[in-house]
Design a protein around this motif. Structure first.
Motif, PDB file in Angstrom:
ATOM      1  N   GLY A 167      77.431  96.147  35.384  1.00  7.38           N
ATOM      2  CA  GLY A 167      78.735  96.489  35.881  1.00  7.38           C
ATOM      3  C   GLY A 167      79.597  95.364  36.039  1.00  7.38           C
ATOM      4  O   GLY A 167      80.662  95.152  35.582  1.00  7.38           O
ATOM      5  N   ASP A 168      78.925  94.270  36.433  1.00 10.28           N
ATOM      6  CA  ASP A 168      79.803  92.850  36.558  1.00 10.28           C
ATOM      7  C   ASP A 168      80.437  92.593  35.320  1.00 10.28           C
ATOM      8  O   ASP A 168      81.477  91.934  35.041  1.00 10.28           O
ATOM      9  N   VAL A 169      79.548  92.548  34.107  1.00  5.93           N
ATOM     10  CA  VAL A 169      79.871  92.094  32.833  1.00  5.93           C
ATOM     11  C   VAL A 169      81.106  93.180  32.367  1.00  5.93           C
ATOM     12  O   VAL A 169      81.874  92.690  31.670  1.00  5.93           O
ATOM     13  N   TYR A 170      80.934  94.472  32.568  1.00  4.89           N
ATOM     14  CA  TYR A 170      81.861  95.271  31.923  1.00  4.89           C
ATOM     15  C   TYR A 170      83.169  94.961  32.878  1.00  4.89           C
ATOM     16  O   TYR A 170      83.978  95.394  32.151  1.00  4.89           O
ATOM     17  N   VAL A 171      82.972  94.696  33.984  1.00  2.00           N
ATOM     18  CA  VAL A 171      84.501  94.400  34.793  1.00  2.00           C
ATOM     19  C   VAL A 171      85.159  93.350  34.056  1.00  2.00           C
ATOM     20  O   VAL A 171      86.258  93.444  33.833  1.00  2.00           O
ATOM     21  N   ALA A 172      84.478  92.461  33.740  1.00  2.00           N
ATOM     22  CA  ALA A 172      84.798  91.177  33.125  1.00  2.00           C
ATOM     23  C   ALA A 172      85.468  91.499  31.753  1.00  2.00           C
ATOM     24  O   ALA A 172      86.275  90.899  31.389  1.00  2.00           O
ATOM     25  N   LEU A 173      84.878  92.496  31.051  1.00  2.78           N
ATOM     26  CA  LEU A 173      85.221  92.767  29.950  1.00  2.78           C
ATOM     27  C   LEU A 173      86.766  94.012  29.914  1.00  2.78           C
ATOM     28  O   LEU A 173      87.244  94.155  28.859  1.00  2.78           O
ATOM     29  N   GLY A 174      86.807  94.291  31.071  1.00  5.28           N
ATOM     30  CA  GLY A 174      87.878  95.062  31.343  1.00  5.28           C
ATOM     31  C   GLY A 174      87.560  96.616  30.975  1.00  5.28           C
ATOM     32  O   GLY A 174      88.373  97.309  30.922  1.00  5.28           O
ATOM     33  N   LYS A 175      86.289  96.905  30.935  1.00 13.01           N
ATOM     34  CA  LYS A 175      85.774  98.207  30.613  1.00 13.01           C
ATOM     35  C   LYS A 175      85.341  98.965  31.993  1.00 13.01           C
ATOM     36  O   LYS A 175      84.229  99.045  32.482  1.00 13.01           O
ATOM     37  N   VAL A 176      86.500  99.528  32.597  1.00 15.19           N
ATOM     38  CA  VAL A 176      86.450 100.101  34.046  1.00 15.19           C
ATOM     39  C   VAL A 176      85.464 101.095  34.153  1.00 15.19           C
ATOM     40  O   VAL A 176      84.576 101.366  34.744  1.00 15.19           O
ATOM     41  N   THR A 177      85.508 102.130  32.962  1.00 10.50           N
ATOM     42  CA  THR A 177      84.565 103.323  32.912  1.00 10.50           C
ATOM     43  C   THR A 177      83.017 102.951  32.965  1.00 10.50           C
ATOM     44  O   THR A 177      82.311 103.421  33.655  1.00 10.50           O
ATOM     45  N   GLU A 178      82.949 102.027  32.044  1.00  8.96           N
ATOM     46  CA  GLU A 178      81.380 101.590  31.984  1.00  8.96           C
ATOM     47  C   GLU A 178      81.032 100.684  33.128  1.00  8.96           C
ATOM     48  O   GLU A 178      79.741 100.916  33.519  1.00  8.96           O
ATOM     49  N   ALA A 179      81.865 100.238  33.881  1.00  9.14           N
ATOM     50  CA  ALA A 179      81.500  99.384  34.940  1.00  9.14           C
ATOM     51  C   ALA A 179      81.253 100.530  36.047  1.00  9.14           C
ATOM     52  O   ALA A 179      80.047 100.092  36.723  1.00  9.14           O
ATOM     53  N   ARG A 180      82.102 101.307  36.256  1.00  7.67           N
ATOM     54  CA  ARG A 180      81.742 102.520  37.244  1.00  7.67           C
ATOM     55  C   ARG A 180      80.325 103.164  37.078  1.00  7.67           C
ATOM     56  O   ARG A 180      79.606 103.345  37.995  1.00  7.67           O
ATOM     57  N   LYS A 181      80.099 103.266  36.006  1.00  5.64           N
ATOM     58  CA  LYS A 181      78.696 104.133  35.474  1.00  5.64           C
ATOM     59  C   LYS A 181      77.766 103.084  35.863  1.00  5.64           C
ATOM     60  O   LYS A 181      76.684 103.710  36.367  1.00  5.64           O
ATOM     61  N   SER A 182      77.776 102.008  35.525  1.00  3.40           N
ATOM     62  CA  SER A 182      76.706 101.118  35.906  1.00  3.40           C
ATOM     63  C   SER A 182      76.444 100.816  37.475  1.00  3.40           C
ATOM     64  O   SER A 182      75.215 100.930  37.787  1.00  3.40           O
ATOM     65  N   TYR A 183      77.581 100.691  37.980  1.00  7.80           N
ATOM     66  CA  TYR A 183      77.594 100.418  39.614  1.00  7.80           C
ATOM     67  C   TYR A 183      77.075 101.851  40.279  1.00  7.80           C
ATOM     68  O   TYR A 183      76.080 101.839  41.209  1.00  7.80           O
ATOM     69  N   GLN A 184      77.291 103.229  39.774  1.00 14.18           N
ATOM     70  CA  GLN A 184      76.807 104.261  40.326  1.00 14.18           C
ATOM     71  C   GLN A 184      75.366 104.308  39.904  1.00 14.18           C
ATOM     72  O   GLN A 184      74.703 105.060  40.751  1.00 14.18           O
ATOM     73  N   ALA A 185      75.054 104.083  38.830  1.00 16.29           N
ATOM     74  CA  ALA A 185      73.654 104.183  38.286  1.00 16.29           C
ATOM     75  C   ALA A 185      72.819 103.173  39.352  1.00 16.29           C
ATOM     76  O   ALA A 185      71.643 103.503  39.876  1.00 16.29           O
TER      77      ALA A 185
END
Length: 216
Positions: A167-185
């Motif tokens: 989630g942290d990496v996806y946030v840095a990439l600006g991929k909010v949807t992927e970040a949400r999925k990772s944090y939710q998982a």
């Protein structure tokens, strides 16, 4: 990928929080987890070799406290060369990586973590090293390399940390949807008593987390 002003502000807030607190938190979590693994393995491997390795590890901790850089490296090298099959070799590499990180020598810190990944005998330690290395790569903005460290099969007890770091990496990439999925998982795998659940929830909230947001 375009985001509205609110999401841009949320990303900026989360990135700022990570820059201020992320490294301290992840080092604390990983060293604590590594210590738990060492304790578990000690119960299954109490022999003369482990005893000698334990003594070297204690010397290493003292060297870190004294900030004796040459002795830190020498003792960590002895642990890896003389007792590579013990938990203390990997523990020593973690402690040494932290010492290098604190002194600003990120290249040497990465080298210590890479040794655990390549030569460590414990799968749990290898995952912890990948998590920490992914964190350093994240700081270096080497996002693709960071994600590579988080790809593959991981022990069930460490999947929370893996998803959180993704989630942290996806946030840095600006991929909010992927970040949400990772944090939710990650949150979905935790109990209410998990010490990092509140932190992950805060990160999820910062990017508009929750079931409704995730479906957008």
């Amino acid at each position: 990928m375009a985001y509205d002003l609110e999401e841009q502000e949320q990303l900026a807030t989360l990135k700022a929080a990570w820059k201020q607190y992320g490294n301290l938190i992840t080092w604390i979590v990983i060293i604590a987890l590594a210590g738990y693994v060492a304790w578990s393995q000690w119960n299954n491997y109490q022999n003369n070799q482990a005893g000698q390795a334990s003594q070297l590890y204690e010397e290493l901790l003292k060297s870190v406290t004294d900030k004796d850089a040459p002795k830190i490296l020498r003792t960590a090298t002895d642990l890896k060369e003389k007792f590579p099959s013990t938990a203390y070799a990997s523990m020593g590499a973690f402690v040494t990586a932290k010492a290098f990180f604190d002194s600003g020598d990120l290249k040497s810190a990465k080298s210590q973590l890479q040794w655990i990944i390549d030569s460590g005998k414990s799968e749990e330690y290898k995952v912890l090293a990948k998590l920490r290395l992914a964190g350093l790569l994240l700081d270096d903005k080497s996002y693709d390399d960071a994600l590579k460290q988080l790809t593959g099969e991981f022990p069930a007890e460490l999947q929370v940390q893996v998803e959180d770091r993704k989630g942290d990496v996806y946030v840095a990439l600006g991929k909010v949807t992927e970040a949400r999925k990772s944090y939710q998982a990650a949150i979905g795998k935790m109990t209410d008593k998990d010490p990092i659940k509140q932190l992950v929830q805060l990160k999820l909230d910062a990017i508009g987390g929750g079931i409704e947001s995730a479906s957008k």
